[in-house]
Design a protein around this motif. Structure first.
Motif, PDB file in Angstrom:
ATOM      1  N   GLU A   1     -11.378  -7.609   2.478  1.00 20.35           N
ATOM      2  CA  GLU A   1     -11.037  -6.216   2.743  1.00 20.35           C
ATOM      3  C   GLU A   1     -11.609  -5.345   1.643  1.00 20.35           C
ATOM      4  OE1 GLU A   1      -7.162  -5.028   3.594  1.00 20.35           O
ATOM      5  OE2 GLU A   1      -6.793  -6.526   5.118  1.00 20.35           O
ATOM      6  N   GLU A   2     -12.076  -4.172   2.013  1.00 19.31           N
ATOM      7  CA  GLU A   2     -12.524  -3.225   1.005  1.00 19.31           C
ATOM      8  C   GLU A   2     -11.311  -2.701   0.255  1.00 19.31           C
ATOM      9  OE1 GLU A   2     -15.584  -2.632   0.277  1.00 19.31           O
ATOM     10  OE2 GLU A   2     -16.437  -3.763   1.930  1.00 19.31           O
ATOM     11  N   SER A   3     -11.535  -2.260  -0.958  1.00 16.61           N
ATOM     12  CA  SER A   3     -10.457  -1.689  -1.740  1.00 16.61           C
ATOM     13  C   SER A   3      -9.911  -0.438  -1.056  1.00 16.61           C
ATOM     14  CB  SER A   3     -10.962  -1.317  -3.139  1.00 16.61           C
ATOM     15  OG  SER A   3     -10.009  -0.562  -3.825  1.00 16.61           O
ATOM     16  N   LEU A   4      -8.589  -0.296  -1.087  1.00 14.46           N
ATOM     17  CA  LEU A   4      -7.972   0.914  -0.545  1.00 14.46           C
ATOM     18  C   LEU A   4      -7.749   1.942  -1.641  1.00 14.46           C
ATOM     19  CD1 LEU A   4      -5.403  -0.534   1.992  1.00 14.46           C
ATOM     20  CD2 LEU A   4      -7.733   0.271   2.362  1.00 14.46           C
TER      21      LEU A   4
ATOM     22  N   ALA B   1      -2.232   5.442   0.073  1.00 16.94           N
ATOM     23  CA  ALA B   1      -0.909   4.902  -0.221  1.00 16.94           C
ATOM     24  C   ALA B   1      -0.266   4.317   1.022  1.00 16.94           C
ATOM     25  CB  ALA B   1      -0.025   5.991  -0.821  1.00 16.94           C
ATOM     26  N   TYR B   2      -0.446   4.978   2.148  1.00 19.05           N
ATOM     27  CA  TYR B   2       0.092   4.485   3.415  1.00 19.05           C
ATOM     28  C   TYR B   2      -0.494   3.114   3.747  1.00 19.05           C
ATOM     29  CZ  TYR B   2       1.089   4.307   8.453  1.00 19.05           C
ATOM     30  OH  TYR B   2       1.505   3.919   9.698  1.00 19.05           O
TER      31      TYR B   2
ATOM     32  N   GLY C   1       7.354   8.346  10.417  1.00 24.69           N
ATOM     33  CA  GLY C   1       5.916   8.157  10.344  1.00 24.69           C
ATOM     34  C   GLY C   1       5.455   7.285   9.196  1.00 24.69           C
ATOM     35  N   LEU C   2       6.385   6.581   8.522  1.00 25.81           N
ATOM     36  CA  LEU C   2       6.034   5.743   7.385  1.00 25.81           C
ATOM     37  C   LEU C   2       6.550   4.322   7.600  1.00 25.81           C
ATOM     38  CD1 LEU C   2       6.931   8.167   4.450  1.00 25.81           C
ATOM     39  CD2 LEU C   2       4.665   7.659   5.352  1.00 25.81           C
TER      40      LEU C   2
ATOM     41  N   LEU D   1       5.242   8.403  -0.729  1.00 24.96           N
ATOM     42  CA  LEU D   1       3.812   8.658  -0.675  1.00 24.96           C
ATOM     43  C   LEU D   1       3.487  10.048  -1.212  1.00 24.96           C
ATOM     44  CD1 LEU D   1       2.932   7.150   2.809  1.00 24.96           C
ATOM     45  CD2 LEU D   1       3.037   6.043   0.592  1.00 24.96           C
ATOM     46  N   PRO D   2       2.396  10.166  -1.970  1.00 30.56           N
ATOM     47  CA  PRO D   2       2.054  11.448  -2.586  1.00 30.56           C
ATOM     48  C   PRO D   2       1.357  12.386  -1.621  1.00 30.56           C
ATOM     49  CG  PRO D   2       0.426   9.811  -3.173  1.00 30.56           C
ATOM     50  CD  PRO D   2       1.473   9.092  -2.373  1.00 30.56           C
ATOM     51  N   GLY D   3       1.533  13.668  -1.826  1.00 26.98           N
ATOM     52  CA  GLY D   3       0.711  14.679  -1.159  1.00 26.98           C
ATOM     53  C   GLY D   3       0.984  14.852   0.315  1.00 26.98           C
ATOM     54  N   ASP D   4       0.104  15.615   0.919  1.00 27.08           N
ATOM     55  CA  ASP D   4       0.170  15.911   2.344  1.00 27.08           C
ATOM     56  C   ASP D   4      -0.309  14.699   3.140  1.00 27.08           C
ATOM     57  OD1 ASP D   4      -1.190  16.985   4.953  1.00 27.08           O
ATOM     58  OD2 ASP D   4       0.119  18.611   4.278  1.00 27.08           O
ATOM     59  N   PRO D   5       0.328  14.409   4.295  1.00 26.62           N
ATOM     60  CA  PRO D   5      -0.100  13.260   5.098  1.00 26.62           C
ATOM     61  C   PRO D   5      -1.570  13.289   5.480  1.00 26.62           C
ATOM     62  CG  PRO D   5       2.023  14.063   5.867  1.00 26.62           C
ATOM     63  CD  PRO D   5       1.539  15.054   4.842  1.00 26.62           C
TER      64      PRO D   5
END
Length: 552
Positions: free
Chosen positions: A166-169, A58-59, A88-89, A46-50
């Protein structure tokens, strides 16, 4: 083997060998030490800070992959065994397919039409099963088609699948998927219905028999232009598959054959039978869609102008029971408008600006019109009722009945939602900087309830409702009825839609509210049509509508 080799995941899965890696993570071969079998484990990347929005999207995309794949029950779809949370993933544990991908096979040369048809038949079978569950794969490509032992063909990687309702993520302006296999309607921002998967399958079949992709060019710009406007060269080695491939690569999604027709044509080629009769590109007859049966005690959308409104003691506006909506011309869904793709300079230029920031290897992040509820305005598949405005007044508490209803405060939305106690809040997204906010509840993955809120309304309540109607029309034949109303003195619109996805009917009931300070709320319940669950779903919608509190 990397330094993670030998690591124990979830207390039972021992990583033994790295199989491959991509933009979303690494796939490992692992040993399930509890039952002594080999499995595949997808390690997320996953990119970047949580705390970043991109990381959170991404999560949720990984969670969605597991949920989508687990719902598809077909031998041609990869089986999901488990999802474990590590660091946590979510790590996805799936069956291990021993073999190689179609992409790897094609590196050695093209395949004969009969073998290509056999592979395509398994893929379209998995896609039919996914579409029946309301899932559009959106990343059908040779690398995601695995050729296992004993002739088994498996479609994998539902990581960017769109689940209907579902809405787009993804954020507007992002693509996810391999560029040369993406359907033109997705490139032009119109979203992805089942027909987009048929396009991608057509590109895969073309590549299988010819040995090269028909839209791959030397630059990103020329590839985008080819997908949007260029006709592919006539396949030279497709044999009896040629006519089907040409039809699948039609730019207009309404003109492509559906999954049943594709399966019949592929089976004929694989078995050496005569080609099936009939025009595979013939559009569906909207009159074949079942009429929308109304439920006793619920709002009847599409009331005739001269029909009286009966207000029940606890149900809000209900049309007179003797009324027959089927006789009203607005109750008949008009034929869907055929949308012809138009290549404009801004489309390619905009996609290039987007791609410049997110291009990684052969993948882009996904533009999905669902993130904004579809295109503006009512779709041709939507019939608007001409009923006079009614009034829906929320009750001070949840409705009485055999189920126990509880209040679900949504403080960030300044609202309280009342639902049966067994409903679980399983997903949320959005904040003040990432609109809209959304909370989604379900109890059995059959009936789903969501509350969505915008700090600044994107449109009027009627326009928003019709935008949603356009979204449902993208999945198949659909019929939407709209009723202007008010909610606690606010402008509101009731919408009732049924759409047909590969023979499976889904009903969506919505209440869209526009407050005086320009906030917007959307209460929505999705349910199967024509089953006992529809009765439960309409009751949940009615109770949630009555109990909804805004600015409590």
């Amino acid at each position: 083997m990397s330094e993670d080799g030998g690591r124990l995941i979830g207390g039972r899965y021992r990583l033994t060998e790295r199989i491959g890696s991509g933009g979303m993570g690494t796939v490992w071969k692992a040993r399930d030490e509890l039952v002594e079998r080999d499995v595949a484990v997808k390690e997320p990347r996953l990119p970047g800070d949580p705390r970043d929005a991109a990381h959170q999207r991404a999560y949720h995309r990984l969670q969605r992959e597991a949920r989508a794949a687990a719902r598809v029950d077909h031998p041609g779809a990869v089986a999901i065994h488990d999802v474990v949370v590590e660091d946590g993933l979510p790590w996805i544990v799936m069956e291990l397919i021993r073999g190689e991908s179609l992409h790897e096979v094609l590196q050695r040369g093209a395949l004969p039409p009969t073998e290509s048809a056999r592979i395509g038949l398994a893929v379209v079978g998995a896609l039919k099963a996914a579409h029946a569950k309301g899932i559009v794969h959106r990343d059908v490509k040779p690398a995601n088609v695995l050729l296992g032992q004993h002739g088994r063909v498996v479609l994998t990687d539902f990581g960017i699948a769109h689940i209907q309702g579902e809405e787009s993520l993804t954020m507007s302006g992002e693509f996810v998927g391999s560029l040369e296999f993406i359907a033109p309607e997705r490139m032009s921002g119109r979203g992805a219905g089942p027909a987009a998967d048929m396009w991608s399958l057509g590109v895969c079949l073309y590549a299988a028999v010819e040995g090269w992709s028909p839209f791959r060019r030397t630059t990103l710009e020329s590839t985008l232009a080819a997908i949007l406007s260029a006709e592919p060269p006539e396949p030279q080695h497709a044999g009896p598959l040629g006519p089907l491939i040409v039809r699948l690569l039609t730019k207009d999604p309404d003109q492509r054959p559906d999954a049943d027709e594709v399966a019949a044509a592929l089976e004929a080629v694989a078995e050496g039978w005569p080609a099936p009769r009939g025009d595979l590109t013939a559009p569906q007859d909207a009159s074949l869609l079942q009429e929308f049966a109304d439920d006793s005690g619920t709002v009847r959308f599409g009331r005739r102008p001269d029909e009286p409104v009966v207000v029940g003691p606890a149900s809000g506006p209900v049309s007179a029971p003797e009324a027959d909506n089927s006789a009203h011309p607005d109750a008949v869904p008009p034929k869907r408008r055929r949308r012809t793709p138009r290549l404009v300079a801004g489309t390619v230029a905009g996609a290039l600006l987007i791609a410049g920031g997110v291009w990684l290897g052969t993948s882009l992040t996904d533009v999905d019109s669902d993130a904004a509820g579809g295109t503006a305005g009512g779709g041709a598949a939507s019939g608007s009722s001409k009923s006079s405005p009614a009034t829906t007044t929320p009750g001070p508490k949840a409705p009485s009945g055999t189920e126990v209803w509880t209040a679900r405060p949504e403080k960030d939305m300044r609202a309280v939602l009342h639902l049966p106690r067994q409903y679980v809040r399983f997903h949320e997204q959005g904040d003040a900087d990432d609109q809209p906010r959304m909370a989604i509840f379900d109890n059995d993955e059959v009936i789903q309830v969501r509350l969505t809120q915008w700090d600044k309304a994107p449109s009027s309540s009627m326009v928003r409702a019709k935008e949603q109607g356009d979204t449902w029309a993208g999945y198949g034949e659909s019929k939407s009825l709209y009723t202007p109303t008010t909610f606690d003195g606010y402008e509101a619109t009731l919408a009732d839609t049924t759409y047909d996805t590969e023979g499976t009917l889904t009903r969506v009931m919505e209440l869209v509210i526009l407050t005086r300070d320009s906030r917007m709320y959307e209460l929505r319940v999705d349910m199967p049509k024509g089953t006992a669950d529809e009765k439960r779903g309409t009751a949940v919608f009615k109770g949630a509508r009555e109990g909804l509190e805004i600015d409590p």
